[in-house]
Write an enzyme that holds these catalytic residues in place. Structure first.
Site, PDB file in Angstrom:
ATOM      1  N   ARG A  78       0.867  -1.175   0.000  1.00 24.58           N
ATOM      2  CA  ARG A  78       0.000   0.000   0.000  1.00 24.58           C
ATOM      3  C   ARG A  78       0.907   1.230   0.000  1.00 24.58           C
ATOM      4  O   ARG A  78       2.002   1.185   0.588  1.00 24.58           O
ATOM      5  CB  ARG A  78      -0.870   0.046   1.271  1.00 24.58           C
ATOM      6  CG  ARG A  78      -2.027  -0.926   1.289  1.00 24.58           C
ATOM      7  CD  ARG A  78      -3.124  -0.505   0.312  1.00 24.58           C
ATOM      8  NE  ARG A  78      -4.292  -1.382   0.369  1.00 24.58           N
ATOM      9  CZ  ARG A  78      -4.493  -2.431  -0.438  1.00 24.58           C
ATOM     10  NH1 ARG A  78      -3.610  -2.748  -1.362  1.00 24.58           N
ATOM     11  NH2 ARG A  78      -5.588  -3.166  -0.330  1.00 24.58           N
TER      12      ARG A  78
ATOM     13  N   GLU B  20      -4.078   7.148  -4.745  1.00 23.86           N
ATOM     14  CA  GLU B  20      -4.346   6.554  -6.062  1.00 23.86           C
ATOM     15  C   GLU B  20      -5.770   6.914  -6.500  1.00 23.86           C
ATOM     16  O   GLU B  20      -6.662   6.948  -5.660  1.00 23.86           O
ATOM     17  CB  GLU B  20      -4.250   5.024  -5.980  1.00 23.86           C
ATOM     18  CG  GLU B  20      -2.861   4.530  -5.684  1.00 23.86           C
ATOM     19  CD  GLU B  20      -2.840   3.036  -5.368  1.00 23.86           C
ATOM     20  OE1 GLU B  20      -3.830   2.332  -5.653  1.00 23.86           O
ATOM     21  OE2 GLU B  20      -1.841   2.583  -4.822  1.00 23.86           O
TER      22      GLU B  20
ATOM     23  N   HIS C 161      -1.349   0.055  -9.876  1.00 26.25           N
ATOM     24  CA  HIS C 161      -1.952  -0.901  -8.936  1.00 26.25           C
ATOM     25  C   HIS C 161      -2.550  -2.110  -9.677  1.00 26.25           C
ATOM     26  O   HIS C 161      -3.770  -2.284  -9.723  1.00 26.25           O
ATOM     27  CB  HIS C 161      -3.019  -0.204  -8.072  1.00 26.25           C
ATOM     28  CG  HIS C 161      -3.288  -0.953  -6.784  1.00 26.25           C
ATOM     29  ND1 HIS C 161      -3.585  -0.345  -5.595  1.00 26.25           N
ATOM     30  CD2 HIS C 161      -3.302  -2.280  -6.492  1.00 26.25           C
ATOM     31  CE1 HIS C 161      -3.771  -1.242  -4.646  1.00 26.25           C
ATOM     32  NE2 HIS C 161      -3.602  -2.433  -5.173  1.00 26.25           N
TER      33      HIS C 161
HETATM   34  C1  8YV Z   1      -6.922  -4.692  -5.861  1.00 21.83           C
HETATM   35  C2  8YV Z   1      -5.538  -5.091  -3.735  1.00 21.83           C
HETATM   36  O1  8YV Z   1      -6.445  -3.460  -6.185  1.00 21.83           O
HETATM   37  O2  8YV Z   1      -6.225  -7.146  -2.897  1.00 21.83           O
HETATM   38  C3  8YV Z   1      -5.870  -6.013  -2.641  1.00 21.83           C
HETATM   39  O3  8YV Z   1      -5.749  -5.627  -1.466  1.00 21.83           O
HETATM   40  O4  8YV Z   1      -4.967  -4.081  -3.515  1.00 21.83           O
HETATM   41  C4  8YV Z   1      -5.884  -5.473  -5.147  1.00 21.83           C
HETATM   42  O5  8YV Z   1      -6.099  -6.802  -5.320  1.00 21.83           O
HETATM   43  C5  8YV Z   1      -8.299  -4.472  -5.434  1.00 21.83           C
HETATM   44  O6  8YV Z   1      -8.669  -4.700  -4.136  1.00 21.83           O
HETATM   45  C6  8YV Z   1      -9.283  -5.031  -6.432  1.00 21.83           C
HETATM   46  O7  8YV Z   1     -10.473  -4.423  -6.266  1.00 21.83           O
END
Ligand code: 8YV
Length: 318
Positions: free
Chosen positions: A234, A263, A281
């Protein structure tokens, strides 16, 4: 509309999901899209008992408070740092995520960024496309093979990253909050001591308040002039201001980043830097993984509405 259809439970879609998930979900639920103006713009918030959200969007205290009947927050991602767990817990709202199914692809992304950065793959692509290859050559680069790789956070994804780098004849060290006695890799007492040892520092800790700024200005400085930093966790886990200053002053050699603060409207100073590889991302963004993540979200919704045990709960509701 049939009686059965009218009785479908309402599920609030806070973030978009692919049609391959939405189609089966529409069969079972009355999907309500969160309006751009937020829950106040919904005709009614009554009877919304579940919501689906992304890791990046989560569910803050205001959203949870606006949904009086909420019982489940299903995160379409492994990271649930943007879900206000205190607010959810106070209201006995369950929270689920999508662990395991995305581990391999996120770990692959760490490796891809390290290789792209160290071997200047993106610069090479630009040079070939520019048609100037006959006139100029790129400088020689550093290697990935044989280097010291330090992993900050040896959870599921950190371990998978280590396994991949082990195939590159690297030495592997790690820092983890709790001891990992079964690991044969070298443990370091702090992220900064790990950075001082490592050539490539990879950040794989979960986000959230506990890890905010964990990779500090001091840790970045310890990585040194030849050091590379990779972040697939993150944006919050790294002191981004310190990172930009270190990149601008070449206090470290470069960074490969899949995650950022704010982001997708990231700090524009990144755009002018020649020693970064920037990825929007995309760690889990493969067809196979997104299909698997969607299936986990749907399994949690189904279990919730059937009154069964949630397959991947991070917080049990009541
Ligand atoms: C995706 C993520 O950006 O799983 C996570 O925590 O950061 C990524 O897999 C996202 O959550 C998909 O919506």
């Amino acid at each position: 509309m049939s009686r059965a259809l009218a009785a479908r439970p309402k599920v609030l879609m806070v973030s978009p999901m692919p049609e391959w998930d939405l189609a089966p979900m529409r069969e079972a639920y009355d999907l309500v899209e969160l309006p751009a103006g937020g829950p106040d713009d919904l005709p009614t918030t009554a009877d919304i008992t579940a919501l689906v959200t992304s890791g990046g969007r989560g569910a803050d205290a205001a959203l949870i408070a606006a949904l009086p009947d909420l019982r489940l927050i299903a995160v379409y991602g492994v990271g649930y740092d943007k879900v206000n767990l205190d607010a959810a817990s106070r209201r006995n709202v369950a929270v689920t995520n999508t662990p395991d199914v995305l581990t391999a692809d996120v770990a692959d992304m760490a490796l891809a960024l390290a290789l792209a950065l160290a071997r200047r793959i993106v610069d090479g692509d630009a040079l070939v496309r520019s048609g100037t290859w006959p006139e100029q050559a790129l400088p020689l680069t550093g290697s990935v093979s044989g280097r010291r790789v330090g992993i900050v956070g040896l959870g599921r994804i950190g371990e998978a990253i280590g396994r991949r780098f082990a195939g590159f004849d690297t030495e592997i060290g790690y820092w983890n909050r709790s001891p990992k006695p079964l690991s044969s890799w070298r443990a370091f007492p702090t992220p900064t001591s790990l950075a001082a040892w490592a050539d490539i520092l990879i950040v794989a800790v979960a986000g959230g308040d506990d890890t905010a700024g964990l990779v500090s200005a001091e840790t970045i400085a310890a990585l040194g002039r030849n050091g590379l930093l990779i972040n697939i966790s993150r944006g919050t886990t790294v002191d981004e201001e310190a990172l930009i200053i270190a990149l601008e002053s070449e206090a470290i050699a470069g960074a490969g980043l899949d995650v950022f603060l704010n982001e997708p409207a990231i700090d524009e100073r990144f755009f002018g830097l020649g020693n970064v590889v920037l990825s929007p991302h995309r760690g889990s963004a493969t067809v196979a993984t997104r299909r698997a993540m969607g299936a986990v979200v749907r399994a949690n919704l189904a279990a919730h509405f059937a009154g069964e045990v949630l397959p991947t709960a991070v917080l049990q509701g009541r």
